[in-house]
Design a protein around this motif. Structure first.
Motif, mmCIF file in Angstrom:
data_model
loop_
_atom_site.group_PDB
_atom_site.id
_atom_site.type_symbol
_atom_site.label_atom_id
_atom_site.label_comp_id
_atom_site.label_asym_id
_atom_site.label_seq_id
_atom_site.Cartn_x
_atom_site.Cartn_y
_atom_site.Cartn_z
ATOM 1 N N ARG A 90 2.544 -74.977 -73.015
ATOM 2 C CA ARG A 90 3.965 -75.146 -72.664
ATOM 3 C C ARG A 90 4.409 -76.515 -73.167
ATOM 4 N N VAL A 91 5.499 -76.530 -73.956
ATOM 5 C CA VAL A 91 6.063 -77.778 -74.456
ATOM 6 C C VAL A 91 7.589 -77.672 -74.414
ATOM 7 N N SER A 92 8.225 -78.536 -73.654
ATOM 8 C CA SER A 92 9.696 -78.637 -73.609
ATOM 9 C C SER A 92 10.409 -77.290 -73.524
ATOM 10 N N GLY A 93 10.060 -76.483 -72.549
ATOM 11 C CA GLY A 93 10.747 -75.215 -72.340
ATOM 12 C C GLY A 93 10.306 -74.081 -73.239
ATOM 13 N N VAL A 94 9.270 -74.301 -74.027
ATOM 14 C CA VAL A 94 8.722 -73.262 -74.888
ATOM 15 C C VAL A 94 7.319 -72.931 -74.391
ATOM 16 N N GLY A 95 7.101 -71.670 -74.047
ATOM 17 C CA GLY A 95 5.792 -71.249 -73.546
ATOM 18 C C GLY A 95 5.128 -70.268 -74.498
ATOM 19 N N HIS A 96 3.867 -70.511 -74.813
ATOM 20 C CA HIS A 96 3.058 -69.589 -75.618
ATOM 21 C C HIS A 96 2.115 -68.893 -74.645
ATOM 22 N N LEU A 97 2.188 -67.562 -74.590
ATOM 23 C CA LEU A 97 1.439 -66.789 -73.612
ATOM 24 C C LEU A 97 0.652 -65.664 -74.273
ATOM 25 N N SER A 98 -0.308 -65.135 -73.514
ATOM 26 C CA SER A 98 -1.011 -63.921 -73.920
ATOM 27 C C SER A 98 -0.837 -62.890 -72.814
ATOM 28 N N PHE A 99 -0.960 -61.604 -73.190
ATOM 29 C CA PHE A 99 -0.856 -60.545 -72.203
ATOM 30 C C PHE A 99 -1.875 -59.455 -72.471
ATOM 31 N N GLU A 100 -2.254 -58.794 -71.396
ATOM 32 C CA GLU A 100 -3.017 -57.552 -71.439
ATOM 33 C C GLU A 100 -2.374 -56.608 -70.452
ATOM 34 N N ALA A 101 -1.958 -55.442 -70.925
ATOM 35 C CA ALA A 101 -1.406 -54.420 -70.050
ATOM 36 C C ALA A 101 -2.532 -53.452 -69.715
ATOM 37 N N LYS A 102 -2.737 -53.209 -68.421
ATOM 38 C CA LYS A 102 -3.833 -52.349 -67.992
ATOM 39 C C LYS A 102 -3.334 -51.195 -67.135
ATOM 40 N N GLN A 103 -3.944 -50.033 -67.366
ATOM 41 C CA GLN A 103 -3.731 -48.862 -66.526
ATOM 42 C C GLN A 103 -5.092 -48.403 -66.047
ATOM 43 N N ASN A 104 -5.249 -48.303 -64.731
ATOM 44 C CA ASN A 104 -6.530 -47.909 -64.131
ATOM 45 C C ASN A 104 -7.686 -48.759 -64.643
ATOM 46 N N GLY A 105 -7.432 -50.071 -64.822
ATOM 47 C CA GLY A 105 -8.466 -51.011 -65.247
ATOM 48 C C GLY A 105 -8.764 -51.015 -66.737
ATOM 49 N N VAL A 106 -8.090 -50.171 -67.513
ATOM 50 C CA VAL A 106 -8.316 -50.075 -68.955
ATOM 51 C C VAL A 106 -7.180 -50.766 -69.696
ATOM 52 N N THR A 107 -7.512 -51.633 -70.645
ATOM 53 C CA THR A 107 -6.483 -52.312 -71.428
ATOM 54 C C THR A 107 -5.840 -51.332 -72.388
ATOM 55 N N ILE A 108 -4.520 -51.178 -72.261
ATOM 56 C CA ILE A 108 -3.790 -50.273 -73.150
ATOM 57 C C ILE A 108 -3.054 -51.036 -74.251
ATOM 58 N N ALA A 109 -2.734 -52.307 -74.008
ATOM 59 C CA ALA A 109 -2.051 -53.121 -75.013
ATOM 60 C C ALA A 109 -2.357 -54.591 -74.754
ATOM 61 N N SER A 110 -2.289 -55.385 -75.814
ATOM 62 C CA SER A 110 -2.516 -56.828 -75.675
ATOM 63 C C SER A 110 -1.814 -57.555 -76.803
ATOM 64 N N GLY A 111 -1.704 -58.857 -76.645
ATOM 65 C CA GLY A 111 -1.108 -59.662 -77.698
ATOM 66 C C GLY A 111 -0.660 -61.012 -77.180
ATOM 67 N N GLY A 112 0.058 -61.708 -78.045
ATOM 68 C CA GLY A 112 0.594 -63.008 -77.705
ATOM 69 C C GLY A 112 2.092 -63.010 -77.888
ATOM 70 N N TYR A 113 2.779 -63.931 -77.218
ATOM 71 C CA TYR A 113 4.228 -64.027 -77.343
ATOM 72 C C TYR A 113 4.696 -65.423 -76.967
ATOM 73 N N VAL A 114 5.901 -65.736 -77.392
ATOM 74 C CA VAL A 114 6.521 -67.016 -77.091
ATOM 75 C C VAL A 114 7.825 -66.754 -76.359
ATOM 76 N N VAL A 115 8.028 -67.495 -75.270
ATOM 77 C CA VAL A 115 9.279 -67.431 -74.510
ATOM 78 C C VAL A 115 9.900 -68.831 -74.523
ATOM 79 N N VAL A 116 11.196 -68.878 -74.815
ATOM 80 C CA VAL A 116 11.938 -70.119 -74.779
ATOM 81 C C VAL A 116 12.856 -70.092 -73.570
ATOM 82 N N ILE A 117 12.779 -71.129 -72.742
ATOM 83 C CA ILE A 117 13.601 -71.237 -71.540
ATOM 84 C C ILE A 117 14.791 -72.123 -71.864
ATOM 85 N N GLN A 118 15.996 -71.615 -71.610
ATOM 86 C CA GLN A 118 17.241 -72.370 -71.886
ATOM 87 C C GLN A 118 17.842 -72.855 -70.592
#
Length: 118
Positions: A90-118
């Motif tokens: 996190r730097v000055s309102g910009v966050g770099h994150l990772s995610f894993e979406a799980k259904q019944n304990g199994v990862t169905i999707a994953s990746g990274g993303y950036v969110v900017v807070i205004q």
């Protein structure tokens, strides 16, 4: 369970509540109303970011600006998932994150993303 404060309304509000939070990591329950597409999962990840927002970021607007290495590992089968997110930087309102979406304990999707807070 912690309710999330988001400007989104149904049918595009997916993030429901925080299951757990530990510092820069959280698990958020997401409910879609139908079996989600990859686009819906990515939006759910972005909405889930509110679970690890800093106090001064609450009530401000966040924008999903970048996706990286997003993968659909298996086809979703039900209309909900648990989003595992982690703030990597996190730097000055910009966050770099990772995610894993799980259904019944199994990862169905994953990746990274950036969110900017205004």
């Amino acid at each position: 369970m912690t309710e999330l404060i988001l400007p989104h309304q149904k049918p595009v509000r997916f993030a429901s509540h925080v299951i757990t939070r530990d510092g820069d990591k959280a698990i958020v329950q997401n409910e879609f109303g139908e079996v989600p597409s990859l686009g819906m999962i990515i939006e759910a990840a972005a909405q889930s970011t509110i679970a690890i927002a800093l106090e001064e970021e609450i009530g401000r607007v966040g924008f999903l600006t970048t996706l990286k290495n997003v993968k659909l590992h298996s086809k979703p089968t039900i209309s909900e998932c648990q989003m595992h997110i982690e703030l990597l930087n996190r730097v000055s309102g910009v966050g770099h994150l990772s995610f894993e979406a799980k259904q019944n304990g199994v990862t169905i999707a994953s990746g990274g993303y950036v969110v900017v807070i205004q």
